[in-house]
Design a protein around this motif. Structure first.
Motif, mmCIF file in Angstrom:
data_model
loop_
_atom_site.group_PDB
_atom_site.id
_atom_site.type_symbol
_atom_site.label_atom_id
_atom_site.label_comp_id
_atom_site.label_asym_id
_atom_site.label_seq_id
_atom_site.Cartn_x
_atom_site.Cartn_y
_atom_site.Cartn_z
ATOM 1 N N MET A 1 0.722 -1.278 -0.067
ATOM 2 C CA MET A 1 -0.236 0.257 -0.048
ATOM 3 C C MET A 1 0.271 1.429 0.098
ATOM 4 O O MET A 1 1.614 1.245 0.544
ATOM 5 C CB MET A 1 -1.240 -0.415 1.056
ATOM 6 N N SER A 2 0.460 2.051 -0.712
ATOM 7 C CA SER A 2 1.131 3.579 -1.251
ATOM 8 C C SER A 2 1.137 4.230 0.187
ATOM 9 O O SER A 2 -0.121 4.123 0.893
ATOM 10 C CB SER A 2 1.435 4.163 -1.771
ATOM 11 N N LEU A 3 1.421 5.271 0.669
ATOM 12 C CA LEU A 3 1.645 5.666 1.841
ATOM 13 C C LEU A 3 1.562 7.396 1.552
ATOM 14 O O LEU A 3 2.518 8.645 2.340
ATOM 15 C CB LEU A 3 3.416 5.747 2.736
ATOM 16 N N ALA A 4 1.340 7.434 0.766
ATOM 17 C CA ALA A 4 1.277 8.875 -0.831
ATOM 18 C C ALA A 4 0.469 9.685 -0.001
ATOM 19 O O ALA A 4 0.172 10.899 0.297
ATOM 20 C CB ALA A 4 0.977 8.784 -2.095
ATOM 21 N N LEU A 5 -0.455 9.018 0.067
ATOM 22 C CA LEU A 5 -1.955 9.952 0.647
ATOM 23 C C LEU A 5 -2.073 10.318 2.150
ATOM 24 O O LEU A 5 -2.001 11.008 2.593
ATOM 25 C CB LEU A 5 -3.470 8.804 0.515
ATOM 26 N N PRO A 6 -1.391 8.674 3.134
ATOM 27 C CA PRO A 6 -1.360 9.820 4.596
ATOM 28 C C PRO A 6 -0.732 10.434 4.725
ATOM 29 O O PRO A 6 -0.738 11.646 5.385
ATOM 30 C CB PRO A 6 -0.663 8.305 5.062
ATOM 31 N N ILE A 17 -4.894 22.968 5.270
ATOM 32 C CA ILE A 17 -5.807 23.066 4.610
ATOM 33 C C ILE A 17 -7.271 22.085 4.056
ATOM 34 O O ILE A 17 -5.956 20.754 4.135
ATOM 35 C CB ILE A 17 -4.853 23.118 3.136
ATOM 36 N N GLU A 18 -8.569 22.526 3.979
ATOM 37 C CA GLU A 18 -9.271 21.555 3.865
ATOM 38 C C GLU A 18 -9.457 21.171 2.047
ATOM 39 O O GLU A 18 -9.792 22.173 2.076
ATOM 40 C CB GLU A 18 -10.441 21.863 4.915
ATOM 41 N N LEU A 19 -9.475 20.137 1.851
ATOM 42 C CA LEU A 19 -9.965 19.446 0.794
ATOM 43 C C LEU A 19 -10.775 18.182 0.946
ATOM 44 O O LEU A 19 -10.728 17.176 1.128
ATOM 45 C CB LEU A 19 -7.888 18.982 0.005
ATOM 46 N N SER A 20 -11.194 17.952 -0.870
ATOM 47 C CA SER A 20 -12.517 16.819 -0.663
ATOM 48 C C SER A 20 -11.634 15.103 -0.732
ATOM 49 O O SER A 20 -9.782 15.896 -1.529
ATOM 50 C CB SER A 20 -13.576 17.038 -2.059
ATOM 51 N N ALA A 21 -11.995 14.572 -1.126
ATOM 52 C CA ALA A 21 -10.951 12.944 -1.333
ATOM 53 C C ALA A 21 -10.949 13.106 -2.493
ATOM 54 O O ALA A 21 -9.894 12.654 -3.003
ATOM 55 C CB ALA A 21 -12.062 12.247 -0.910
ATOM 56 N N GLU A 22 -12.161 13.716 -3.227
ATOM 57 C CA GLU A 22 -11.492 14.124 -5.196
ATOM 58 C C GLU A 22 -10.343 14.594 -5.352
ATOM 59 O O GLU A 22 -9.266 14.103 -6.090
ATOM 60 C CB GLU A 22 -12.807 14.645 -5.505
ATOM 61 N N GLN A 23 -10.564 15.365 -4.447
ATOM 62 C CA GLN A 23 -9.097 16.644 -4.635
ATOM 63 C C GLN A 23 -7.647 15.999 -3.768
ATOM 64 O O GLN A 23 -7.042 15.830 -4.930
ATOM 65 C CB GLN A 23 -8.888 17.904 -4.028
ATOM 66 N N GLN A 24 -7.736 15.581 -3.135
ATOM 67 C CA GLN A 24 -6.915 14.520 -2.440
ATOM 68 C C GLN A 24 -5.950 13.273 -4.032
ATOM 69 O O GLN A 24 -5.305 13.742 -3.733
ATOM 70 C CB GLN A 24 -6.940 13.967 -1.735
ATOM 71 N N GLN A 25 -6.614 12.882 -4.268
ATOM 72 C CA GLN A 25 -6.228 11.480 -5.087
ATOM 73 C C GLN A 25 -5.900 12.716 -6.377
ATOM 74 O O GLN A 25 -4.848 11.742 -7.107
ATOM 75 C CB GLN A 25 -7.644 10.971 -5.654
ATOM 76 N N LYS A 26 -6.557 13.551 -6.929
ATOM 77 C CA LYS A 26 -6.645 14.566 -7.753
ATOM 78 C C LYS A 26 -4.935 14.864 -8.225
ATOM 79 O O LYS A 26 -3.807 14.668 -8.406
ATOM 80 C CB LYS A 26 -7.015 15.759 -8.483
ATOM 81 N N PHE A 108 3.021 17.858 -22.292
ATOM 82 C CA PHE A 108 2.905 17.083 -20.890
ATOM 83 C C PHE A 108 2.147 17.869 -19.579
ATOM 84 O O PHE A 108 0.677 17.470 -19.241
ATOM 85 C CB PHE A 108 4.830 16.858 -19.573
ATOM 86 N N LEU A 109 2.073 19.543 -19.419
ATOM 87 C CA LEU A 109 1.012 20.098 -19.098
ATOM 88 C C LEU A 109 -0.510 20.117 -19.947
ATOM 89 O O LEU A 109 -0.985 19.290 -18.672
ATOM 90 C CB LEU A 109 1.090 21.604 -19.357
ATOM 91 N N SER A 110 -0.017 19.933 -20.525
ATOM 92 C CA SER A 110 -1.850 19.642 -21.382
ATOM 93 C C SER A 110 -2.461 18.030 -21.039
ATOM 94 O O SER A 110 -3.442 18.811 -21.602
ATOM 95 C CB SER A 110 -1.605 20.534 -23.370
ATOM 96 N N GLN A 111 -1.760 17.370 -21.195
ATOM 97 C CA GLN A 111 -1.633 16.015 -20.849
ATOM 98 C C GLN A 111 -1.805 15.814 -20.203
ATOM 99 O O GLN A 111 -3.454 15.445 -19.401
ATOM 100 C CB GLN A 111 0.028 14.766 -21.725
ATOM 101 N N ALA A 112 -1.575 16.493 -18.500
ATOM 102 C CA ALA A 112 -1.988 16.321 -17.393
ATOM 103 C C ALA A 112 -3.339 16.488 -16.719
ATOM 104 O O ALA A 112 -4.537 16.611 -16.514
ATOM 105 C CB ALA A 112 -1.094 17.074 -16.675
ATOM 106 N N VAL A 113 -3.514 18.383 -17.624
ATOM 107 C CA VAL A 113 -4.823 19.541 -17.468
ATOM 108 C C VAL A 113 -5.974 18.216 -18.021
ATOM 109 O O VAL A 113 -7.304 18.283 -17.402
ATOM 110 C CB VAL A 113 -5.151 19.893 -18.362
ATOM 111 N N ILE A 114 -5.605 16.837 -19.139
ATOM 112 C CA ILE A 114 -6.475 16.350 -20.068
ATOM 113 C C ILE A 114 -6.714 15.181 -18.821
ATOM 114 O O ILE A 114 -7.718 14.948 -18.328
ATOM 115 C CB ILE A 114 -6.475 15.636 -21.174
ATOM 116 N N GLU A 115 -5.268 14.808 -18.342
ATOM 117 C CA GLU A 115 -6.269 13.169 -17.422
ATOM 118 C C GLU A 115 -6.587 13.803 -16.403
ATOM 119 O O GLU A 115 -7.336 12.947 -15.455
ATOM 120 C CB GLU A 115 -4.888 12.578 -17.569
ATOM 121 N N LEU A 116 -6.354 15.049 -15.578
ATOM 122 C CA LEU A 116 -7.099 15.107 -14.062
ATOM 123 C C LEU A 116 -8.368 16.127 -14.488
ATOM 124 O O LEU A 116 -8.879 16.142 -13.684
ATOM 125 C CB LEU A 116 -5.309 16.030 -13.330
ATOM 126 N N GLY A 117 -8.601 16.534 -15.694
ATOM 127 C CA GLY A 117 -10.193 17.187 -15.354
ATOM 128 C C GLY A 117 -10.014 18.105 -15.326
ATOM 129 O O GLY A 117 -11.063 18.271 -15.009
#
Length: 211
Positions: A1-6, A17-26, A108-117
């Motif tokens: 399991m990745s430790l990145a989220l915690p 900073i308070e973010l939604s679960a969706e924002q954290q995942q993005k 890369f930026l254009s691709q990231a913008v598309i993939e992250l919506g």
């Protein structure tokens, strides 16, 4: 399991900073894209996920408290998307332009913008001097140039009542002393980034001579 989220959640908590679960995942998805494309596009010297989270994501988010009243923001010399992409994830209400002259990086930026919506982000390839016909409430940069060049090259893009938000390392006393006379430094704040030992400062500059 990745430790990145915690790891990310701990940093966000320390920065209040308070973010939604969706924002954290993005934010995590963004780091994953950096890791994936870094060898091809040379986006950052960092190679570890935790370093990217602290040095790039959390560091970028120190911009958030300075965005009150900002509807249009441009990130000049955006490179791998810092601070523009993390900011766009956290503030979908702000229209953000990412500008870089390196076409590999803007690919890369254009691709990231598309993939992250990120529907609130526009990517421009080109030199800042060539951008015309649009003004921004705030102009930011993390590693674009010395303050004098940053201000001079982007002055035509800033609204009269707008502000430059320059993200710097150590306190840039010499750079501030060399600023043009038609701008003034409104404030310089020392920033704290979780898990980052290096100094960080926010330099806020406005048009007009100091009172």
């Amino acid at each position: 399991m990745s430790l990145a989220l915690p790891y990310l959640q701990m940093g966000l908590q320390q920065m209040q900073i308070e973010l939604s679960a969706e924002q954290q995942q993005k934010l995590l998805d963004y780091v994953a894209l950096l890791l994936k494309w870094n060898s091809t596009y040379n986006l950052t010297a960092l190679r570890q996920e935790d370093q990217m989270l602290s040095h790039h994501v959390l560091d970028s988010l120190t911009l958030l408290p300075y965005l009150d009243g900002v509807a249009q923001l441009i990130d000049v010399g955006s490179g791998g998307g810092m601070p523009g992409i993390p900011t766009a994830i956290c503030r979908p209400d702000i229209q953000i332009t990412l500008l870089d002259s390196n076409s590999k990086k803007t690919s890369f930026l254009s691709q990231a913008v598309i993939e992250l919506g990120l529907s609130n982000v526009k990517v421009i390839t080109g030199r800042v001097e060539a951008v015309e016909g649009i003004e921004f409430d705030a102009i930011t940069s993390r590693a674009f140039a010395e303050l004098r060049d940053f201000v001079t090259l982007t002055s035509q893009l800033l609204r009269v009542d707008g502000r430059w938000l320059a993200m710097k390392g150590v306190h840039p006393y010499e750079e501030i002393a060399q600023l043009p006379e038609d701008v003034h430094v409104a404030q310089v704040d020392k920033l704290t980034v979780p898990s980052l030992e290096a100094e960080r400062h926010m330099v806020i500059i406005q048009k007009g001579a100091s009172a």
